[in-house]
Design a protein around this motif. Structure first.
Motif, mmCIF file in Angstrom:
data_model
loop_
_atom_site.group_PDB
_atom_site.id
_atom_site.type_symbol
_atom_site.label_atom_id
_atom_site.label_comp_id
_atom_site.label_asym_id
_atom_site.label_seq_id
_atom_site.Cartn_x
_atom_site.Cartn_y
_atom_site.Cartn_z
ATOM 1 N N UNK A 695 0.830 -1.207 0.000
ATOM 2 C CA UNK A 695 0.000 0.000 0.000
ATOM 3 C C UNK A 695 0.864 1.256 0.000
ATOM 4 N N UNK A 696 1.912 1.235 0.824
ATOM 5 C CA UNK A 696 2.781 2.413 0.903
ATOM 6 C C UNK A 696 3.488 2.656 -0.421
ATOM 7 N N UNK A 697 3.942 1.584 -1.062
ATOM 8 C CA UNK A 697 4.657 1.736 -2.337
ATOM 9 C C UNK A 697 3.730 2.247 -3.435
ATOM 10 N N UNK A 698 2.512 1.728 -3.469
ATOM 11 C CA UNK A 698 1.559 2.216 -4.458
ATOM 12 C C UNK A 698 1.270 3.692 -4.221
ATOM 13 N N UNK A 699 1.070 4.035 -2.946
ATOM 14 C CA UNK A 699 0.820 5.439 -2.612
ATOM 15 C C UNK A 699 2.003 6.307 -3.024
ATOM 16 N N UNK A 700 3.212 5.818 -2.725
ATOM 17 C CA UNK A 700 4.411 6.580 -3.090
ATOM 18 C C UNK A 700 4.505 6.754 -4.600
ATOM 19 N N UNK A 701 4.235 5.664 -5.344
ATOM 20 C CA UNK A 701 4.358 5.729 -6.800
ATOM 21 C C UNK A 701 3.331 6.683 -7.395
ATOM 22 N N UNK A 702 2.090 6.627 -6.888
ATOM 23 C CA UNK A 702 1.066 7.537 -7.387
ATOM 24 C C UNK A 702 1.398 8.986 -7.066
ATOM 25 N N UNK A 703 1.827 9.228 -5.827
ATOM 26 C CA UNK A 703 2.185 10.597 -5.440
ATOM 27 C C UNK A 703 3.335 11.107 -6.310
ATOM 28 N N UNK A 704 4.292 10.230 -6.575
ATOM 29 C CA UNK A 704 5.439 10.631 -7.388
ATOM 30 C C UNK A 704 5.008 10.948 -8.820
ATOM 31 N N UNK A 705 4.157 10.090 -9.388
ATOM 32 C CA UNK A 705 3.696 10.328 -10.755
ATOM 33 C C UNK A 705 2.933 11.645 -10.849
ATOM 34 N N UNK A 706 2.026 11.878 -9.899
ATOM 35 C CA UNK A 706 1.258 13.129 -9.921
ATOM 36 C C UNK A 706 2.148 14.333 -9.657
#
Length: 837
Positions: A695-706
């Motif tokens: 969950x944390x990695x997905x959140x990190x990846x989405x935040x980074x992409x945005x």
């Protein structure tokens, strides 16, 4: 020895039995029967799991067809021996002095390959293999070795499910354990013959059984044994008997119950479902990999996968956007080569003007001419290197698609025209104009007035090309004006961002009104340039008429100046065209909060569904491991019944027996089981931590992409401004070459005039390439964001369905439509939650 002649009924029984055994043996050798049976069952199993439209796999067959390079024209069940290494093959012919199998002696031949797949490749009107965004994924799906590996991995997972289901089906067998079906004859010598050991005996022993494992762990088995004997001692006596027995073992504690018995089947079924989802997600990721070069994780895997990757990478470089690979990367490289070609054309035009100024005495020394010429040579050398590097990357890309690197292909897509800030026809026109100038300046080429007249006529033949280029710039201006409202809206939105204060960026640069003024200025300048081009060609025609009255040297110098003037106007038109096309570029809207994107991903990402399932799989193992700590307590039952007389079908209960009871032991030695149980508890806690990390990695990846999306939106305007500034610098440096001398002043340029122009052209090239990379990178980010939120959709042939604006409201509308297709979806109102955030 007497000849055995059994009576008719027994002859029929014997022939039927022997015939059945022979047929069974022959059927067991049919490889294709088992292969087709496995294919049918696997397709059925996968179809059972692919009923949800979110992971409705279309094609899961693993045998490539003739339109694939991987197609094998040989018999799939009996492939011929391929070509072998001679030294290694000698060990198949004879090993350790022993002759090998006869079929091994053939040294083998090179594999036979079909060329039908070449006919299936997409081609353009000229017959060349064409790769573009519409067809490249389909080419990869047909020929990619990587994609084929993933298909086969999913197939293997389905085979594992088939085996687990088979364990719970009634298992019928002819022969059981150490007992087999047998037809045999025994001959006995005269000294050993007795009543029970006759001279000859033919025996037919058949044994059939059925075994069934129940969902609670019960093991049920029933067996029927048949014996037929014929004695050959003159009397031809025969005997027949049968025995029916059964056994039941039902664990009541250890190894019993559904939680333990169904665990392997449950895990296999859940793994197949997870792999079907993962295959669907891998197909989405395959589009991303083929088109953008970004890896989004692997495909089906029976060991599972975490799927946690920071797909977009960290912001880096001068623009922060991810560097495109794949087909988009190749298209970007093509445009960079075009930009370099246009820059070389502009350098050549500048060199023409500088040389004309030197010939006219307006440049005091040749250093500036040589500097311009050196810069042109450096750029030409760089162009050669870039073209070679492009071909190397293209060969690598062809291998990734499963194509041979020697296959000639053309990479072409309408996107390339959108990426172009200058018209390739201007580059071609520049080369033609430079060729004329080179001839005019060479005294060895111009020896007669007729030679000069031919070059004047050559210049006049370029007038239509100039007019067409001027017309294209007007068209570009029209598109920029049509796009004005969109661009102004984007500028207003960007101008309101708080980051501008931290960056000390002047807000007037994001003033929408300035854009309208700029387009009006470009329109006026375009009209002026159009008039100057027309006036210059009029001067060329007048010069052509006056040639008979001019000295050859004067005529050559005047025509050289006119050609240089046209070269300068061509540079100006090219710069204006770049400025106009620059204003037609508008980034598709992407505006969504990270927490909303995370909620959408939580509901729609297939690998997130699998991650939740893996956590439950770990929890389920606790019950399995704890069961091994219990005492053994099994209910057992056994019974048998035989026939009487000489009749194999006459069973009599008086010959039977039945016994049942309980079998148990106490858990005095459970050290290994205890350790396994404790390890399972630890594994579950690790699975919980892995899920939290997912969950944390997905959140990190989405935040980074945005974050990179927002960065790119601002950077795009800054890079657009940088290109505009570079155009102004080139224009100013060019105008210095056209400035008439001041009254009474010496008509010479400054010491850095040529160097400034060359430097400005280099800066323009760098600014164009940076803007190009940012633009392509933004498209990459949009695809990645769609994938990361789990909202990505593909057409039947694997192409991305561009969602258009990626805003919260737009995504909410898409999800409402999509979720309505999912029957019984418990999150039917999930989309409504996203709009409130």
């Amino acid at each position: 020895m007497p000849v055995f002649r059994p009576s008719s009924p027994y002859r029929r029984v014997l022939s039927t039995t022997v015939g059945a055994l022979v047929l069974i043996s022959v059927a067991g050798c049919a490889r294709s029967f088992y292969r087709r049976s496995a294919d049918r069952e696997v397709q059925r199993l996968i179809a059972q799991k692919a009923t949800d439209p979110r992971w409705a796999l279309q094609d899961t067959a693993i045998v490539p067809g003739p339109d694939s390079r991987m197609f094998d024209p040989n018999a799939i069940d009996h492939p011929p021996m391929p070509e072998d290494d001679p030294a290694s093959h000698a060990l198949m012919e004879k090993v350790d002095g022993k002759r090998g199998a006869a079929k091994w002696r053939n040294p083998g031949e090179p594999p036979v390959e079909s060329d039908e797949w070449l006919n299936a490749l997409p081609r353009d009107d000229s017959g060349q293999v064409l790769l573009n965004l519409d067809n490249v994924v389909q080419v990869g799906l047909l020929n990619s070795r990587t994609f084929q590996d993933e298909r086969e991995e999913l197939y293997r997972t389905a085979l594992f499910v088939s085996a687990e289901r088979f364990d719970f089906d009634p298992q019928f067998a002819l022969g059981d354990g150490n007992k087999t079906n047998e037809v045999g004859y025994k001959a006995v010598g005269a000294l050993k013959q007795t009543k029970d050991n006759p001279a000859g005996r033919l025996s037919v022993l058949t044994d059939g059984s059925v075994r069934w494992l129940t969902a609670t762990g019960g093991d049920l088995m029933a067996r029927l044994a048949n014996t037929l004997l014929w004695d050959f001692d003159g009397s031809n006596l025969h005997a027949a008997s049968s025995l029916l027995d059964f056994s039941i073992v039902q664990p009541l504690m250890r190894l019993g119950g559904r939680a333990v018995t169904l665990e392997r089947l449950t895990q296999a079924e859940r793994t197949l479902l997870a792999d079907v989802r993962q295959m669907e997600q891998f197909q989405h990721g395959y589009f991303i990999n083929v088109t953008t070069g970004r890896s989004t994780g692997g495909g089906p895997s029976r060991s599972g996968g975490n799927g946690i990757v920071n797909i977009a990478g960290s912001p880096s470089g001068s623009v922060g956007a991810p560097r495109a690979g794949g087909l988009l990367g190749l298209l970007e490289e093509q445009q960079q080569i075009r930009n370099l070609e246009a820059n070389i054309a502009r350098l050549r035009e500048s060199l023409d003007q500088i040389e004309a100024a030197f010939d006219a005495g307006r440049i005091a020394n040749r250093l500036q001419v040589d500097q311009a010429r050196q810069s042109l040579a450096n750029s030409q050398s760089l162009l050669l290197s870039n073209r070679a590097a492009y071909q190397t990357r293209l060969d690598t890309y062809k291998i990734d698609l499963g194509l041979p690197p020697s296959l000639p292909v053309v990479v072409k897509d309408p996107l390339l025209e959108r990426l172009s800030l200058s018209d390739p026809s201007a580059t071609a026109l520049s080369r033609e104009l430079s060729d004329v100038l080179a001839v005019v300046r060479d005294p060895e080429e111009i020896k007669t007035p007729e030679d000069l007249a031919r070059q004047a006529n050559a210049l006049l033949l370029l007038e239509d090309d100039f007019l067409q280029l001027a017309g294209k710039t007007r068209d570009d201006l029209g598109r920029a004006q049509e796009n004005l409202p969109i661009r102004q809206a984007q500028l207003r939105e960007l101008g309101a961002r708080p980051e501008l204060n931290n960056l000390s960026i002047e807000r007037h640069r994001f003033d929408p009104a300035r854009l309208g003024v700029k387009l009006a200025q470009l329109e006026g300048r375009n009209g002026q340039l159009f008039q100057e081009v027309a006036d210059t060609f009029t001067a060329v025609r007048d010069h052509e008429k006056a040639l008979p009255t001019l000295e050859l040297a004067d005529g050559r110098a005047e025509l050289s100046q006119l050609a240089a003037r046209l070269s300068g106007l061509l540079l100006a038109l090219s710069l204006d065209q770049t400025a106009m096309r620059l204003e037609t570029l508008a980034l598709p809207p992407v505006q969504i909060a990270p927490e909303v994107a995370l909620e959408i991903a939580r509901d729609h990402r297939l690998d997130w569904m699998n991650a939740r399932a893996r956590l439950v799989d770990g929890w389920r193992q606790i019950d399995v491991a704890s069961n091994a700590l219990l005492s053994t307590l099994d209910f057992t039952a056994k019974g048998e019944m035989g026939t009487i007389g000489n009749r194999s079908g006459r069973f009599d209960g008086r010959t039977g027996n039945l016994r049942f009871g309980l079998r148990f032991d106490t858990p005095l030695q459970r050290l290994l089981e205890r350790n396994e149980y404790r390890a399972t508890l630890i594994d579950y806690q690790k699975a919980r931590r892995d899920y939290d990390e997912f969950e944390d990695r997905v959140s990190q990846s989405l935040r980074n992409t945005l974050r990179i999306v927002e960065l790119s939106q601002l950077n795009f305007e800054l890079r657009r401004s940088a290109v505009q500034t570079a155009i102004s610098q080139v224009d100013l440096a060019r105008l210095r070459l056209d400035e008439p001398p001041k009254p009474g002043a010496q008509a010479t340029f400054g010491a850095t005039t040529a160097r400034d122009l060359v430097s400005a052209l280099t800066d323009l090239l760098d600014a164009q390439n940076a803007l190009l990379g940012l633009w392509v990178g933004y498209d990459v980010l949009r695809v990645l964001l769609d994938f990361e939120m789990g909202t990505m959709r593909l057409t039947a042939d694997g192409r991305w369905i561009d969602p258009g604006p990626m805003t919260t409201d737009a995504i909410r509308k898409r999800l409402v439509t999509w979720e309505a297709r999912i029957e019984g979806n418990p999150k039917q109102t999930a989309a409504a939650r996203y709009s409130s955030k």
